[in-house]
Design an enzyme around this catalytic site. Structure first.
Site, PDB file in Angstrom:
ATOM      1  CG  ASP A  87     -23.177  22.327  42.472  1.00 46.94           C
ATOM      2  OD1 ASP A  87     -22.653  21.897  41.429  1.00 46.94           O
ATOM      3  OD2 ASP A  87     -23.969  23.288  42.487  1.00 46.94           O
ATOM      4  CG  ASP A  98     -22.712  23.097  37.433  1.00 47.86           C
ATOM      5  OD1 ASP A  98     -22.758  22.445  38.483  1.00 47.86           O
ATOM      6  OD2 ASP A  98     -22.833  24.337  37.370  1.00 47.86           O
ATOM      7  CG  HIS A 158     -24.586  28.698  35.242  1.00 47.50           C
ATOM      8  ND1 HIS A 158     -23.601  27.899  34.734  1.00 47.50           N
ATOM      9  CD2 HIS A 158     -24.985  28.092  36.403  1.00 47.50           C
ATOM     10  CE1 HIS A 158     -23.405  26.873  35.555  1.00 47.50           C
ATOM     11  NE2 HIS A 158     -24.233  26.952  36.573  1.00 47.50           N
ATOM     12  CG  HIS A 166     -21.758  31.431  36.264  1.00 43.86           C
ATOM     13  ND1 HIS A 166     -23.082  31.562  36.617  1.00 43.86           N
ATOM     14  CD2 HIS A 166     -21.215  30.612  37.181  1.00 43.86           C
ATOM     15  CE1 HIS A 166     -23.319  30.848  37.707  1.00 43.86           C
ATOM     16  NE2 HIS A 166     -22.193  30.267  38.073  1.00 43.86           N
ATOM     17  CD  GLU A 191     -27.016  26.127  39.600  1.00 49.62           C
ATOM     18  OE1 GLU A 191     -26.667  25.678  40.704  1.00 49.62           O
ATOM     19  OE2 GLU A 191     -26.209  26.624  38.792  1.00 49.62           O
ATOM     20  CD  GLU A 286     -25.980  22.903  38.613  1.00 45.38           C
ATOM     21  OE1 GLU A 286     -25.407  22.645  39.683  1.00 45.38           O
ATOM     22  OE2 GLU A 286     -25.645  23.830  37.852  1.00 45.38           O
TER      23      GLU A 286
HETATM   24 MN    MN Z   1     -23.500  23.336  40.209  1.00 48.09          MN
HETATM   25 MN    MN Z   2     -24.354  25.535  38.198  1.00 44.62          MN
END
Ligand code: MN
Ligand code: MN
Length: 300
Positions: A87, A98, A158, A166, A191, A286
């Site tokens: 990630d 992200d 998020h 977030h 995600e 994600e």
């Molecule tokens: Mn992530």
């Molecule tokens: Mn994330």
């Protein structure tokens, strides 16, 4: 409410760098490799391409769903037959994107990865302005269940903001009655997390604590703690960081004490690792999406 065009261009650049780094990482992860090499490779690819890591690269193995990065000197390796989530995040002037992918060295777990990717694809194809987050969760949950697996109920996507990973709105991985909505010009990380049909399908908070974040900048008396805090405020602001990035900020023999002081005074906080409660393996996919009137733009 949403971001303006200038901000969106920064998100686009951030996502373009992240996408290129992620694609290079896909073929890099191998069984028996040191986890720290995966983290450092991902972070250096991001820097080489002109971005800044928005958070330490997370390498979460098997039942660990998220929030593990190598501490300094980490000796842990990617186990044989494991399922590995990588990630990664980029920020450009604070605009965060992200993304994550799963590699599985276990053929039985590969179909979980396919389920996570399919759930994400269905969200990308169906999301649009004014859709409720509960409905997005429903798309994810039914896709995962149709593949014969379970979504992790207490992990979410998020909204993202400037210097914020977030930013306040969660995107559940299960159908909920939440009426909060996504809007044109807003940016969300979606995600899906997938686990086995016999799993509890929740994560628990656990040690170790390898990722940290500034919570309040108050003054510290000790010289080295003060120096460390200044470095964190300047370089990471409110974004997560790892102790690997703090090497050489203060003399090596002073680091541990200075770092402990910041934790003790609750100036920085740590993220626990999230581990599936019944120790079943977890897969994740994600992307970061820019919401549009009748669809979305995949930024990563
Ligand atoms: Mn992530
Ligand atoms: Mn994330």
């Amino acid at each position: 409410m949403g971001f303006d065009l200038e901000e969106i261009e920064k998100f686009r650049l951030s996502g373009k760098i992240l996408c290129a780094a992620r694609e290079e990482m896909r073929g890099f992860v191998k069984e028996g490799m040191q986890v720290i090499d995966v983290c450092e490779k991902a972070e250096s690819l991001i820097r080489e391409k002109g971005g800044f890591p928005a958070f330490p690269c997370n390498v979460s193995i098997n039942e660990v769903a998220a929030h593990y990065t190598s501490p300094p000197g980490d000796k842990s390796v990617i186990p044989i037959s494991s399922t590995v989530k990588v990630d990664m995040g980029v920020q450009i002037d604070g605009y965060v994107t992200d993304t994550a992918f799963t590699v599985s060295f276990n053929s039985e777990c590969r179909s979980m990865t396919a389920a996570a990717e399919h759930a994400l694809k269905l969200v990308i194809e169906n999301i649009h302005n004014d859709m409720s987050v509960g409905r997005i969760g429903g798309i994810i949950e039914s896709a995962i269940r149709n593949h014969g697996f379970k979504p992790i109920v207490n992990l979410t996507g998020h909204s993202v903001g400037r210097y914020l990973i977030h930013a306040g709105t969660s995107i559940p991985n299960v159908a909920t009655l939440s009426t909060s909505k996504v809007h044109t010009g807003e940016v969300f990380a979606v995600e899906p997390f997938v686990t086995q049909p016999d799993a509890i399908a929740r994560v628990d908070d656990k040690p170790p604590y390898t990722i940290f974040r500034l919570i309040r900048a108050k003054s510290v008396k000790t010289g080295y703690a003060k120096q460390l805090l200044k470095h964190i405020e300047t370089n990471y602001r409110t974004l997560p960081f790892t102790e690997r990035w703090l090497k050489d900020v203060v003399p090596q023999n002073q680091h541990a004490e200075a770092f402990k002081e910041l934790l003790k005074q609750k100036i920085i906080t740590s993220y626990p690792v999230f581990s599936e409660a019944s120790k079943r393996p977890v897969a994740q996919a994600e992307h970061t999406l820019l919401i549009k009137e009748d669809g979305c733009e995949v930024l990563t």
